[in-house]
Design a protein around this motif. Sequence first.
Motif, PDB file in Angstrom:
ATOM      1  N   LYS A 197       0.853  -1.185   0.000  1.00 55.44           N
ATOM      2  CA  LYS A 197       0.000   0.000   0.000  1.00 55.44           C
ATOM      3  C   LYS A 197       0.892   1.240   0.000  1.00 55.44           C
ATOM      4  CE  LYS A 197      -3.900  -2.357   0.518  1.00 55.44           C
ATOM      5  NZ  LYS A 197      -5.021  -2.321  -0.449  1.00 55.44           N
ATOM      6  N   ILE A 198       0.483   2.245  -0.748  1.00 47.77           N
ATOM      7  CA  ILE A 198       1.286   3.472  -0.810  1.00 47.77           C
ATOM      8  C   ILE A 198       0.448   4.677  -0.402  1.00 47.77           C
ATOM      9  CG2 ILE A 198       2.768   2.545  -2.618  1.00 47.77           C
ATOM     10  CD1 ILE A 198       1.255   4.383  -4.605  1.00 47.77           C
ATOM     11  N   PHE A 199       1.158   5.774  -0.118  1.00 47.30           N
ATOM     12  CA  PHE A 199       0.523   7.049   0.262  1.00 47.30           C
ATOM     13  C   PHE A 199      -0.329   6.893   1.535  1.00 47.30           C
ATOM     14  CE2 PHE A 199       0.313   8.100  -4.567  1.00 47.30           C
ATOM     15  CZ  PHE A 199       1.668   8.346  -4.594  1.00 47.30           C
ATOM     16  N   ILE A 200       0.154   6.123   2.493  1.00 44.95           N
ATOM     17  CA  ILE A 200      -0.625   5.876   3.703  1.00 44.95           C
ATOM     18  C   ILE A 200      -0.271   6.933   4.753  1.00 44.95           C
ATOM     19  CG2 ILE A 200      -1.281   4.193   5.445  1.00 44.95           C
ATOM     20  CD1 ILE A 200      -1.962   3.519   2.448  1.00 44.95           C
ATOM     21  N   SER A 201      -1.175   7.869   4.935  1.00 47.25           N
ATOM     22  CA  SER A 201      -0.964   8.948   5.909  1.00 47.25           C
ATOM     23  C   SER A 201      -0.927   8.365   7.316  1.00 47.25           C
ATOM     24  CB  SER A 201      -2.077   9.982   5.803  1.00 47.25           C
ATOM     25  OG  SER A 201      -2.099  10.579   4.530  1.00 47.25           O
ATOM     26  N   ALA A 202       0.056   8.804   8.108  1.00 49.08           N
ATOM     27  CA  ALA A 202       0.239   8.331   9.488  1.00 49.08           C
ATOM     28  C   ALA A 202       0.438   6.822   9.536  1.00 49.08           C
ATOM     29  CB  ALA A 202      -0.937   8.747  10.368  1.00 49.08           C
ATOM     30  N   GLY A 203       1.007   6.274   8.434  1.00 47.78           N
ATOM     31  CA  GLY A 203       1.175   4.823   8.340  1.00 47.78           C
ATOM     32  C   GLY A 203       2.183   4.254   9.310  1.00 47.78           C
TER      33      GLY A 203
END
Length: 598
Positions: A197-203
Motif C-alpha cells: 500500500k502506498i501514500f498511507i498517511s500516518a502509516g
Amino acid sequence: MTIYNPPLRDMQFVMHEVLNVTRDLAAIPMHADMDADTINAVLEEGGKFAAEVLLPINRSGDEEHCVLDPVSHEVTTPTGFKAAYKQYIESGWAALACDPAYGGQGLPLVVNQCFYEMMNSANQAWAMYPGLTHGAYAALYTNGTPEQKETYLHKMTSGEWTGTMCLTEPHCGTDLGLMRSKAEPQGDGTYKITGTKIFISAGEHDLSDNIIHLVLARLPDAPPGIKGVSLFIVPKFLVNADGSLGARNSVFASRLEHKMGIKASATAQIELEGAIGTLVGEPNKGMHGMFVMMNAARLGVGNQSLGLTEVAFQNALAYAKERIQMRSLSGPKAKGQPADPIIVHPDVRKMLLTAKAYAEGGRALLCFSAMLLEKEHNHPDEKTRKDAAEMLALLTPIVKAFITDNGHIATNACMQVFGGHGYIRDNGMEQFVRDNRINMIYEGTNTIQSLDLLGRKVLGNQGATLKKFGKLIAALVAEEGVNEKMAEFINPIAMLGDQMTKFTTEIGFKGFQNPDEVGAAAVDYLRVAGHMVFGYFWARMAQVALQQIAAGSTDPFYTAKLQTARFYFAKLFPETSTLMRTARTGVKVLMDTDAALA
C-alpha cells in the motif's frame, strides 16, 4: 513569525446565531442538555491548545520532516510532535466526540469539527495523525463486531492507539477495483494479508503504542473488480485476549514519501507480508465499511483547507497593515510615513477579502455539514436521519473540492500579499500553499469529486436532492424577498437557483447522449454548485448581521460580516456565469484534439 488567533467569535456566530445548533441538538437525546456556554468553553480551550502547543512546532516540523529507520522500519516524528500528542491525549482531546461507551466525552460532532479546524490552522501535518484515527474509529464503530469494538475502540478513543486507512496501491489509486492485495483465510477466524500500500498517511510513527491499519484486500474466491474487495483490521502489534499488546505483526513501512507539503506527516509505503488481520463486516463488502472512513476523510480534508485559509488570511492581513509601499492612488493615507501600508491598495484588499470570504463561507458550510452528520447518526427520527444523510451526500464532494480549491486560491493570494517576502520561507506563507496543495488531490481528486457530484449525487437521482437544497434557498428568498436591505444578497442566489434547474437538465440531456459530456462539464458544474451553497450561507449570515444591527447592536463584527458578504456577491459569486458558459461548450473542444496532443 507566524501568528494564529482562533476565530472563536466567528465560530460562535455560525453555530449559535446562524445555525442555532443547540436547538437541533436538543432533539437528539444524547445532546439534549448541551448549551452554548459549554460549547464555547470547550472550543476556547481547544484554541489555546492549537495556538500554544501546535503552532510553535509547525514550521520546525516542516523543516525537520519525519525519519524512517531502514533497519527497524520505525519512524521518528519531528521534535515536539510526540510531546504535543502526549498532551493531546492527557487533556482528553482525542475522546471529544467519541461514544462514552468506549470512554469518549460524547460531545457534538460540530464541536470536534471546529476544534479540528483550529488544529489544521496551527499545524495540519500534526493534526493528520489523530485525524486518521477518528476516521478509523468511525469505520469500526459502524461496521465492527462487538468483540472488535471492545478490543480496539477504547484505546482509539483515548488516543493510545491510532488508526490508518490502507487503500491505494502502486498500480491503482482511486480505481480500487484493480487492487491486488490478498487475504488468505487461516481457519481460525484470522487472515494472512499480503500486498503493498502506498501514500498511507500516518502509516508509521512514534506517537502511539499501536497503529490499527484498516486494509482493503481480496479473498481467494473474490469476484473481480470493486465487488470483490474486503476490509480487514491489521494492527501493528497483535492484541492479546486481555487487551495487552502481543507480537509485532508483519506490517511495516518500507519508505516515506518525500512530499512538497505536510512534510511532518508520515506518508508511508506499507508492506504486508502475511500480516495477521481480521475481517470487518461481510466478505467482499469492504467498500461499504471503508466508505464511512472515506467520507469522513473528505469532510476532514475540506476542513484542512478551511484551517489553512484562515491562518493564511490572518497573517496576510497583519502584514498588509504594517508593510509600507508606495502611496494610495487617491492620495497619501499615512502622511507621517514615507509610504502607505499596502492595505490601502484595492487589489491587496481584494486578495485579503477573497481569503476571508472563502474562510467564513467554508466555516458555515462545514458546521452545517457536521450537524447533518450528527442527525444522520444520532437523531431519533428515521426520516430526519434519512434526509440528513441524503443532504450530506450531496454536500460532501462540494466540501472536499470547492473548499480545497478555494484554499488554493486563498493561500496563493495571501502569499502574494507578502510579495517577495511570501515566496521565501521566513514568513511561513509558502508552507501554507504547499500544505494545501495536497488537499486538492488526496481522498479522491477534485475532478473525481466533481464526477461524483454531477454523475451520482445529482443526475443519479434526477436532481431530487439538489432540489431539496433549492428549497432551502427558496424559503430564504420567500422570507426576505421584499426586504430591500437583503436584495443584494437574495437576488443573486434566487437567480442562480432558477438557472441551476435548466443548467442541470441541459448537462444531463447531453450526458445521456454522450457520457463524456458529463466528464467535460463536471468540474465547472461543481464550482457553480459550490457558489450556490456558499451564496445561501452568506445570505443567511448577512440576514443575521442586518437583524442584529437593526436591533441596535454596535458590534463591529456585524458590520464586517456585511462588508464581506457584499464583497463575496460582487466579486466572487459572479464567477458562476463564466463557469456555466464554459460547461456548456461541451466535450468536442476537449476530445477532438488528437493533433494538439500528439
